[in-house]
Design a protein around this motif. Structure first.
Motif, PDB file in Angstrom:
ATOM      1  N   LEU A   2       9.401   3.406   0.408  1.00 55.09           N
ATOM      2  CA  LEU A   2       8.572   3.805  -0.727  1.00 55.09           C
ATOM      3  C   LEU A   2       8.593   2.700  -1.767  1.00 55.09           C
ATOM      4  CD1 LEU A   2       9.797   7.493  -1.179  1.00 55.09           C
ATOM      5  CD2 LEU A   2       7.991   6.621   0.315  1.00 55.09           C
ATOM      6  N   TYR A   3       7.389   2.393  -2.319  1.00 55.12           N
ATOM      7  CA  TYR A   3       7.290   1.326  -3.311  1.00 55.12           C
ATOM      8  C   TYR A   3       6.521   1.795  -4.535  1.00 55.12           C
ATOM      9  CZ  TYR A   3       8.803  -1.898   0.306  1.00 55.12           C
ATOM     10  OH  TYR A   3       9.519  -2.529   1.279  1.00 55.12           O
ATOM     11  N   GLU A   4       7.015   1.386  -5.710  1.00 49.19           N
ATOM     12  CA  GLU A   4       6.249   1.511  -6.932  1.00 49.19           C
ATOM     13  C   GLU A   4       5.272   0.345  -6.970  1.00 49.19           C
ATOM     14  OE1 GLU A   4       7.064   0.696 -11.598  1.00 49.19           O
ATOM     15  OE2 GLU A   4       8.462   2.084 -10.606  1.00 49.19           O
ATOM     16  N   HIS A   5       3.989   0.646  -7.208  1.00 49.20           N
ATOM     17  CA  HIS A   5       2.961  -0.396  -7.277  1.00 49.20           C
ATOM     18  C   HIS A   5       2.076  -0.134  -8.481  1.00 49.20           C
ATOM     19  CE1 HIS A   5       0.139  -3.428  -6.012  1.00 49.20           C
ATOM     20  NE2 HIS A   5      -0.841  -2.559  -5.911  1.00 49.20           N
ATOM     21  N   ARG A   9       4.477   5.496  -8.764  1.00 50.01           N
ATOM     22  CA  ARG A   9       5.398   5.780  -7.663  1.00 50.01           C
ATOM     23  C   ARG A   9       4.828   6.883  -6.778  1.00 50.01           C
ATOM     24  NH1 ARG A   9      11.306   5.234  -8.637  1.00 50.01           N
ATOM     25  NH2 ARG A   9      11.503   3.568 -10.145  1.00 50.01           N
ATOM     26  N   ARG A  11       4.623  10.315  -4.826  1.00 51.19           N
ATOM     27  CA  ARG A  11       5.150  11.659  -5.095  1.00 51.19           C
ATOM     28  C   ARG A  11       5.051  12.433  -3.779  1.00 51.19           C
ATOM     29  NH1 ARG A  11       1.670   9.722  -8.036  1.00 51.19           N
ATOM     30  NH2 ARG A  11      -0.019  11.157  -7.601  1.00 51.19           N
ATOM     31  N   SER A  25       3.000   3.201  -0.790  1.00 52.74           N
ATOM     32  CA  SER A  25       3.002   2.324  -1.952  1.00 52.74           C
ATOM     33  C   SER A  25       2.043   2.829  -3.021  1.00 52.74           C
ATOM     34  CB  SER A  25       2.588   0.917  -1.495  1.00 52.74           C
ATOM     35  OG  SER A  25       2.449   0.045  -2.592  1.00 52.74           O
ATOM     36  N   ASP A 195       6.038  -5.297  -6.841  1.00 53.39           N
ATOM     37  CA  ASP A 195       6.415  -3.953  -6.387  1.00 53.39           C
ATOM     38  C   ASP A 195       7.931  -3.786  -6.411  1.00 53.39           C
ATOM     39  OD1 ASP A 195       3.741  -3.585  -5.918  1.00 53.39           O
ATOM     40  OD2 ASP A 195       3.907  -3.376  -3.745  1.00 53.39           O
ATOM     41  N   ALA A 198      10.899   2.427  -4.597  1.00 56.31           N
ATOM     42  CA  ALA A 198      10.809   3.653  -5.420  1.00 56.31           C
ATOM     43  C   ALA A 198      11.946   4.617  -5.070  1.00 56.31           C
ATOM     44  CB  ALA A 198       9.470   4.335  -5.175  1.00 56.31           C
TER      45      ALA A 198
END
Length: 198
Positions: A2-5, A9, A11, A25, A195, A198
């Motif tokens: 999982l990546y924050e982009h 984030r 869910r 992502s 990125d 997450a």
């Protein structure tokens, strides 16, 4: 993974199952009891992606949203192995078979089937219950279905696609089209360098 982009984030509902080799992502919401299998990639490139409940995303499938075109997958739909959805809306109880391709701005209504290696072209609209046969191409609104050997008719049925303009913001008549396209798109994709897990 999982990546924050772009500050968003994924869910994921606590009943969803995500394979450890799947990549999710950005602004992605995955509903209850979804299954995302190995090698699947779900990437929100500036626009959101939502999966309703009980959606199955098979191995190596790709879901990609853009700032211009979000992705929505309705409940109880199945995205087959190696299928791809780019900026399109998919209704409930839809089956995209292995290798199916759905392009930007397309809308597929409830209980449709897009069979093996079939294509739903940009901005095509499939009414409820439509079946696109193996390897065929769906074009337009109202939709027309063509066998792949009918390239001229397919081209005539979709006169104003302007894929480079709509998706990449580059005029098709630009002398160095691919230079402009790859530089702009590459710059956009380079935002992934920031990125975070997450």
């Amino acid at each position: 993974m999982l990546y924050e982009h772009l500050g968003a984030r994924p869910r994921i509902h606590d009943t969803a199952v995500i394979a450890p080799t799947a990549v999710i992502s950005g602004d992605v919401e995955i509903g209850a009891d979804c299954q995302v299998l190995h090698g699947a990639v779900i990437t929100a490139e500036g626009g959101p992606i939502t999966l309703g409940e009980n959606v199955i995303v098979m191995e190596n499938a790709l879901l990609r949203a853009t700032a211009a075109d979000a992705v929505h997958i309705g409940a109880h739909s199945l995205i087959g192995t190696l299928a791809s959805v780019a900026g399109a809306s998919i209704g409930e109880e839809v089956f995209l078979a292995s290798g199916a391709r759905v392009f930007n701005g397309a809308r597929i209504a409830e209980r449709c089937e897009v069979r093996v290696n079939a294509i739903v072209h940009r901005r095509a609209v499939l009414p409820e219950g439509t079946v696109v046969p193996i390897g065929w191409v769906a074009v337009g609104n109202p939709v027309q279905l063509f066998s792949p050997d009918r390239a001229e008719e397919i081209a005539e049925a979709q006169p104003e696609l302007d894929f480079p303009g709509h998706v990449f913001g580059v005029d098709r008549d630009t002398p160095d089209l691919m230079v402009q396209l790859t530089e702009r798109y590459g710059s956009s994709l380079a935002r992934h360098r920031d990125d975070l897990p997450a």
